[in-house]
Write a protein that holds these residues in place. Structure first.
Motif, PDB file in Angstrom:
ATOM      1  N   GLY A 141      10.998   2.514  -4.730  1.00  0.00           N
ATOM      2  CA  GLY A 141      11.506   3.097  -3.597  1.00  0.00           C
ATOM      3  C   GLY A 141      12.161   2.160  -2.526  1.00  0.00           C
ATOM      4  O   GLY A 141      12.562   2.438  -1.443  1.00  0.00           O
ATOM      5  N   ASP A 142      12.025   0.826  -2.936  1.00  0.00           N
ATOM      6  CA  ASP A 142      12.623   0.095  -1.938  1.00  0.00           C
ATOM      7  C   ASP A 142      13.896  -0.876  -2.618  1.00  0.00           C
ATOM      8  O   ASP A 142      14.150  -1.768  -2.368  1.00  0.00           O
TER       9      ASP A 142
ATOM     10  N   GLY B 165       9.884   2.296   8.149  1.00  0.00           N
ATOM     11  CA  GLY B 165      11.331   2.677   8.284  1.00  0.00           C
ATOM     12  C   GLY B 165      11.831   3.561   7.513  1.00  0.00           C
ATOM     13  O   GLY B 165      12.977   4.259   7.489  1.00  0.00           O
ATOM     14  N   GLN B 166      11.058   4.032   6.402  1.00  0.00           N
ATOM     15  CA  GLN B 166      11.424   4.950   5.630  1.00  0.00           C
ATOM     16  C   GLN B 166      11.298   6.573   6.174  1.00  0.00           C
ATOM     17  O   GLN B 166      10.555   6.485   7.018  1.00  0.00           O
ATOM     18  N   SER B 167      11.868   7.382   5.303  1.00  0.00           N
ATOM     19  CA  SER B 167      11.654   9.004   5.381  1.00  0.00           C
ATOM     20  C   SER B 167      10.178   9.309   5.323  1.00  0.00           C
ATOM     21  O   SER B 167       9.704   8.623   4.470  1.00  0.00           O
TER      22      SER B 167
ATOM     23  N   ASP C 285       4.876   9.545  -2.988  1.00  0.00           N
ATOM     24  CA  ASP C 285       5.060   9.167  -1.819  1.00  0.00           C
ATOM     25  C   ASP C 285       4.159   8.195  -1.333  1.00  0.00           C
ATOM     26  O   ASP C 285       2.860   8.536  -1.456  1.00  0.00           O
ATOM     27  N   PHE C 286       4.360   6.779  -0.995  1.00  0.00           N
ATOM     28  CA  PHE C 286       3.211   5.696  -0.851  1.00  0.00           C
ATOM     29  C   PHE C 286       3.629   5.195   0.397  1.00  0.00           C
ATOM     30  O   PHE C 286       4.535   4.732   0.787  1.00  0.00           O
TER      31      PHE C 286
ATOM     32  N   PRO D  64       9.425   6.591  -1.652  1.00  0.00           N
ATOM     33  CA  PRO D  64       9.346   7.503  -2.866  1.00  0.00           C
ATOM     34  C   PRO D  64       9.216   6.881  -4.244  1.00  0.00           C
ATOM     35  O   PRO D  64      10.241   5.926  -4.408  1.00  0.00           O
ATOM     36  N   VAL D  65       8.450   6.874  -4.810  1.00  0.00           N
ATOM     37  CA  VAL D  65       7.949   6.164  -6.040  1.00  0.00           C
ATOM     38  C   VAL D  65       8.029   6.997  -7.188  1.00  0.00           C
ATOM     39  O   VAL D  65       7.386   8.072  -7.085  1.00  0.00           O
TER      40      VAL D  65
END
Length: 113
Positions: A26-27, A63-65, A100-101, A70-71
């Motif tokens: 997710g990154d 800073g993510q949604s 999601d983590f 999202p993994v």
């Protein structure tokens, strides 16, 4: 995992074995692990590193949604089957799951004291 299907006079058994898991973190990074990995148990410290396949985030998910990364995990399976005098292999079947983590970070400040 294994399963058997039967009708009168014939049965077929399939055995699925994970060959690898591809984690999309997710990154923008991903990790590929061999096999299924080591299952988590209640006696395992949540602070300890994975013995065979792990990942450490460099930044928080703030800073993510929804403040979460999202993994996804895609498991690659080899499925063998046998029955009714026949046998075969499905070499690369996949299943994918997502979650999601939320990742927090810890910072230290040293004042020279």
């Amino acid at each position: 995992m294994s399963a058997t299907a039967s009708v009168p006079g014939v049965s077929v058994t399939a055995v699925a074995r994970p060959t690898s898991v591809v984690w999309t973190m997710g990154d923008g990074k991903s990790v590929t692990c061999r096999g299924a990995g080591t299952p988590y148990t209640s006696s395992t410290s949540p602070k300890s590193s994975s013995p065979d396949c792990g990942y450490t985030y460099g930044t928080s998910s703030a800073g993510q949604s929804d403040s979460a990364y999202p993994v996804s995990a895609t498991v690659h399976w080899t499925v063998t089957w046998a029955g009714a005098g026949q046998a075969g292999v499905f070499p690369d079947m996949t299943t994918t799951s997502t979650a999601d983590f939320r990742v927090a970070e810890s910072q230290a400040l040293n004042n020279g004291g």
